[in-house]
Design an enzyme around this catalytic site. Structure first.
Site, PDB file in Angstrom:
ATOM      1  N   LYS A   1      -6.673   3.297  -3.677  1.00  0.00           N
ATOM      2  CA  LYS A   1      -7.341   3.527  -2.468  1.00  0.00           C
ATOM      3  C   LYS A   1      -7.486   4.855  -2.025  1.00  0.00           C
ATOM      4  CE  LYS A   1      -5.152   1.823   2.356  1.00  0.00           C
ATOM      5  NZ  LYS A   1      -4.321   1.402   2.997  1.00  0.00           N
TER       6      LYS A   1
ATOM      7  N   ASP B   1       0.594  -1.405   0.151  1.00  0.00           N
ATOM      8  CA  ASP B   1      -0.018  -0.032  -0.068  1.00  0.00           C
ATOM      9  C   ASP B   1       1.161   1.219   0.057  1.00  0.00           C
ATOM     10  OD1 ASP B   1      -1.901  -1.894   0.310  1.00  0.00           O
ATOM     11  OD2 ASP B   1      -2.867  -0.343   1.248  1.00  0.00           O
TER      12      ASP B   1
ATOM     13  N   LYS C   1      -9.870  -0.311  -2.653  1.00  0.00           N
ATOM     14  CA  LYS C   1      -9.908  -0.172  -0.806  1.00  0.00           C
ATOM     15  C   LYS C   1     -10.474   0.875  -0.686  1.00  0.00           C
ATOM     16  CE  LYS C   1      -6.973  -1.795   2.904  1.00  0.00           C
ATOM     17  NZ  LYS C   1      -5.954  -1.527   2.868  1.00  0.00           N
TER      18      LYS C   1
END
Lengths: 488, 338
Positions: free
Chosen positions: B238, B175, B274
């Site tokens: 995300k 991430d 996400k």
């Protein structure tokens, strides 16, 4: 994750279980009388008619049919209340009653929403989130004006008209009652309200609310009936003002009938609203806006955006996305909290929609209808989009008043304006563009009472609403809405 | 399916009726790079449609009124559990806490084996090895926040080293955060190149690109940053680090899901989404799933393409699951804290 093969993603694949609101909340009585002089009474003729749930064709209740004698009784009651009580009640006092009514509508909002959905066929989500809260908001808004009429821009101490006869349609039954009653009462008039034949129930619950609010007897009288009741009200010599919302055809008749009298008149009639979409519009929100513009309330909206004018350069993309979105609409049981499109209000309205759409096909337009499964009982029409529509087609000219969109295209802003204005109506239009100067350029040239920019079908009690040309005259909402009930 | 007009009157052949188009049709993927220069990137991003803030918020609010009941709720709860990236990103994290979290990730409710495992455990890079050991042999992935998380304020060399170490320690997913300063000041090429470099450093690990939408502020920026990340090779986009004031919101998720849908339709690559930060309740999770369902559709209703970055959400999902089965709530302490 790099998919080599063609894949499809189905929208709405997660199927929602039924989530029905409870019908028992409605507490509908087996029969209702006429609300005259603060009490319910039977019609003098003892005639009745039934009101149906359009989603099931089940009888909901029996209501009285007001005869000429009953209309006379209601108007006399309103006259007495006007002369003896309401004209002597101060603005601040009138405001107290309006606030009280608004609060009671809020308190009984769930009940009112269920009654509205059962009687009208509209989705519970809309009656719960739009109709009922807006009805309360109108009473709140005009409560604020009742003691400030001196500052409304009509000179010092503007006077009420007297007795107002108010005839409302079946598409937003309680909301239209609020649009009519709130400004009339704030301005100091008394009222005789006639709800539509197919949707009388929320007005009758409102009558109970008026009793709860201890509104003086006769200030508001609510009489149920059909067109003949409305005609008797229009022609009654004791009425000072007629306010009508409904079809242009009936509006024209009313105008003829009051022409030789001293009665004041405001009309809010039909429309054939154009939603104008430019290539730089915010596309996702614009698609939602088009959907809301035509499928909100099954298209039973006088200001519905029933004509889509789309710039040629994005026409295919818009149509593709629109078709996909229409297919996603959840059509069915109006009491289900997840329903987007409910039932058509009556068999007569359904017949009209079917007639006009059949004409659309005959005239050569390309039809897309949602493949949704329609319930067997009740009055239903699948959301429909017509492409390749020409200006001369009936479906581009006549108000369908149903979930049917006609799509036309344009090349230049001039052409968009010319097409949008090529109608006898003039109620509402929408303009979609990220370029403010273009939006203003177009808005200045559109002949319509309401123009929305990058949105559609937004209502607020502080914003005046009404049409030009065959869409009527007079405004409802805002400071301007007071003018309809003041002697100015 | 769309039906053609009833044949009795119409003689006009129907044009433009393509039954396939009622689905989101994911195009065939091309391996050729889509963007070759910063000027081209700028052109692509500025050609994207604007987002009307009032409209997108109204749409999200409307979708939030969907009523999810009975069997739909039960299956949606299990789906949500399987989409959780169970996260701990505290300075005070310990190997013991991570081990405990991994155990919970594998078997969220030890008394009920029908509860699915979560999608991944998300930790800081130095705790990847610990997580990898506990999760060895399982389907639960190890995700690491890297690239000088959460601010992204470090040199490129440091960021890449951060990524390589996490991958070497066994991370399946990285991430990363974008350089918001570069994005907001218009250095789009720099943001693009950073993502390309990090993607390369990831090797086989999946790359989730954190846009930190709370710092991008406008929906137009969210849409552009989403496309930028996808063009640069992100496997997931995300919303947030969870470390700033504004984290995932439903309108932002809606804009990002529109972006992945449109990107898949035009470029053929399916990018996941996400949502992270501040999602604590089953009710919230249901709202996000409704947005996925009605915006991007079935292809995204899987842990491979939609994730919740959360810590306390899991226990609420477990509690609501038990409520659905038993008809009554249990005490929050029925479930382990981490």
């Amino acid at each position: 994750m790099n998919d080599k093969n063609l894949e499809k993603s189905r929208l709405g694949a997660l199927v929602y279980d039924p989530a029905p609101e409870s019908a028992s909340i409605a507490n509908i009585k087996p029969s209702y009388g006429l609300f005259i002089d603060g009490a319910f009474s039977d019609a003098s003729s003892h005639e009745h008619f039934v009101t149906l749930n359009p989603a099931t064709e089940e009888v909901l209740s029996t209501v009285s049919r007001a005869s000429d004698a009953d209309v006379d009784r209601a108007v006399s009651s309103a006259r007495r209340a006007y002369e003896k009580v309401w004209s002597k009640t101060s603005g601040a006092e009138r405001a107290k009653y309006l606030f009280r009514i608004a609060r009671l509508i809020q308190e009984r909002s769930r009940e009112l929403a269920v009654v509205e959905t059962l009687d009208n066929g509209k989705p519970i989500r809309e009656s719960r989130d739009i109709d009922i809260p807006l009805a309360a908001a109108h009473f709140f808004y005009y409560a604020g004006w009742a003691d400030k009429l001196d500052h409304a821009g009509y000179g010092a101490n503007p006077q009420p008209l007297g007795v107002a006869g108010q005839i409302i349609p079946w598409n937003f039954p309680l909301l239209m009652a609020a649009w009519k009653l709130a400004p009339a009462l704030a301005a100091g008039n008394t009222c005789v309200l006639k709800p539509a034949e197919t949707t009388p129930l929320t007005a009758l619950v409102l009558a109970e609310i008026l009793q709860q609010a201890e509104l003086p007897s006769g200030v508001v009288n609510i009489i149920t009936g059909d067109g003949s009741t409305g005609a008797a009200l229009v022609e009654h010599p004791g009425v000072d003002k007629i306010a009508f919302t409904g079809s242009t055809e009936v509006g024209r008749l009313i105008q003829q009938r009051v022409a030789s009298s001293a009665k004041h008149l405001t009309l809010e009639l039909g429309g054939k609203g154009a939603n104008i979409v430019f290539e730089d519009a915010p596309i996702d929100e614009m698609i939602e806006g088009i959907i809301d513009g035509i499928f909100f309330n099954q298209g039973h909206v006088c200001c519905a955006g029933s004509r889509l004018l789309v710039q040629e350069s994005i026409a295919d993309e818009v149509l593709r996305r629109l078709v996909r979105r229409v297919e996603q609409l959840r059509v069915g049981n109006p009491m289900d909290k997840n329903t987007d499109v409910g039932a058509i209000n009556s068999a007569a309205q359904l017949a009209r929609i079917e007639e006009l759409t059949a004409f659309g096909e005959r005239e050569g337009a390309t039809r897309y209808s949602s493949s949704c499964v329609l319930p067997e009982k009740g009055y239903w029409f699948a959301p429909t989009v017509f492409a390749d529509v020409a200006q001369s087609h009936r479906i581009a000219r006549e108000e369908i008043f149903g979930p049917v969109l006609s799509v036309l295209s344009f090349r230049t802003p001039e052409e968009a304006v010319a097409k949008a204005n090529n109608t006898n109506y003039g109620l509402a239009c929408g303009v979609w563009s990220e370029k403010g100067s273009r939006t203003l350029w177009v808005a200045e040239r559109l002949r319509a009472g309401v123009i929305w920019a990058n949105t559609y079908n937004r209502f607020d009690p502080a914003s005046p609403f009404g049409g030009v040309r065959e869409s009527g005259f007079g405004r409802e909402g805002g400071r301007q809405g007071l003018e309809a009930y003041l002697n100015v | 399916m769309f039906i053609a007009s009833v044949g009795r009157v119409s003689t006009v052949p129907l044009r433009l009726v393509v039954p396939d188009e009622i689905d989101v049709v994911i195009a065939r993927s091309t391996d050729a790079p889509i963007v070759e220069s910063e000027a081209q990137l700028r052109t692509v991003l500025s050609s994207l449609s604007g987002v009307d803030a009032v409209g997108v918020e109204a749409r999200a609010a409307k979708l939030a009124t969907r009523s999810i009941k009975k069997s739909t709720k039960m299956s949606a709860i299990d789906m949500a559990i399987s989409m959780v990236d169970l996260t701990t990103l505290e300075g005070a994290d310990t190997p013991g806490r991570v081990q405990s979290l991994c155990t919970k990730a594998l078997r969220p409710d030890p008394r009920d084996l029908t509860v699915p495992s979560v999608a991944a455990v998300c930790v800081y890079p130095d705790l990847v090895a610990q997580a990898r050991r506990t999760l060895a042999g399982s389907a639960v992935a190890v995700a690491a926040v890297a690239t000088a998380f959460p601010s992204g304020r470090a040199s490129m060399a440091v960021k890449l080293l951060d990524v390589r170490e996490a991958v070497a320690a066994g991370a399946d997913e990285i991430d990363m955060v974008i350089d918001r300063g570069a994005f907001l000041s218009g250095r789009l090429g720099q943001v693009y190149e950073e993502i390309v470099a990090v993607k390369e450093a990831c090797g086989d690990a999946h790359l989730k690109v954190i846009l930190e939408t709370g710092e991008l502020v406008t929906y137009d920026n969210v849409r552009r940053a989403s496309w930028l990340a996808m063009l640069a090779g992100a496997d997931f986009i995300k919303t947030s680090t969870g470390k700033v004031g504004v984290n995932a919101t439903q309108p932002v998720a809606l804009v990002m899901l529109e972006a992945v849908r449109d990107f898949a339709e035009t470029n053929g690559r399916v990018v996941g989404v996400k949502v992270a930060g501040g999602i604590r309740t089953t009710k919230d999770a249901m709202k996000y799933l409704v947005i996925v369902n009605e915006t991007a559709g079935s292809a995204w209703l899987t842990p491979q393409r939609f994730r919740f970055g959360a810590s306390s959400l899991l226990n609420d999902l477990l509690m609501q699951r038990l409520k659905q089965q038993r008809g009554a709530y249990v005490r929050p302490d029925e479930f382990s804290g981490d």
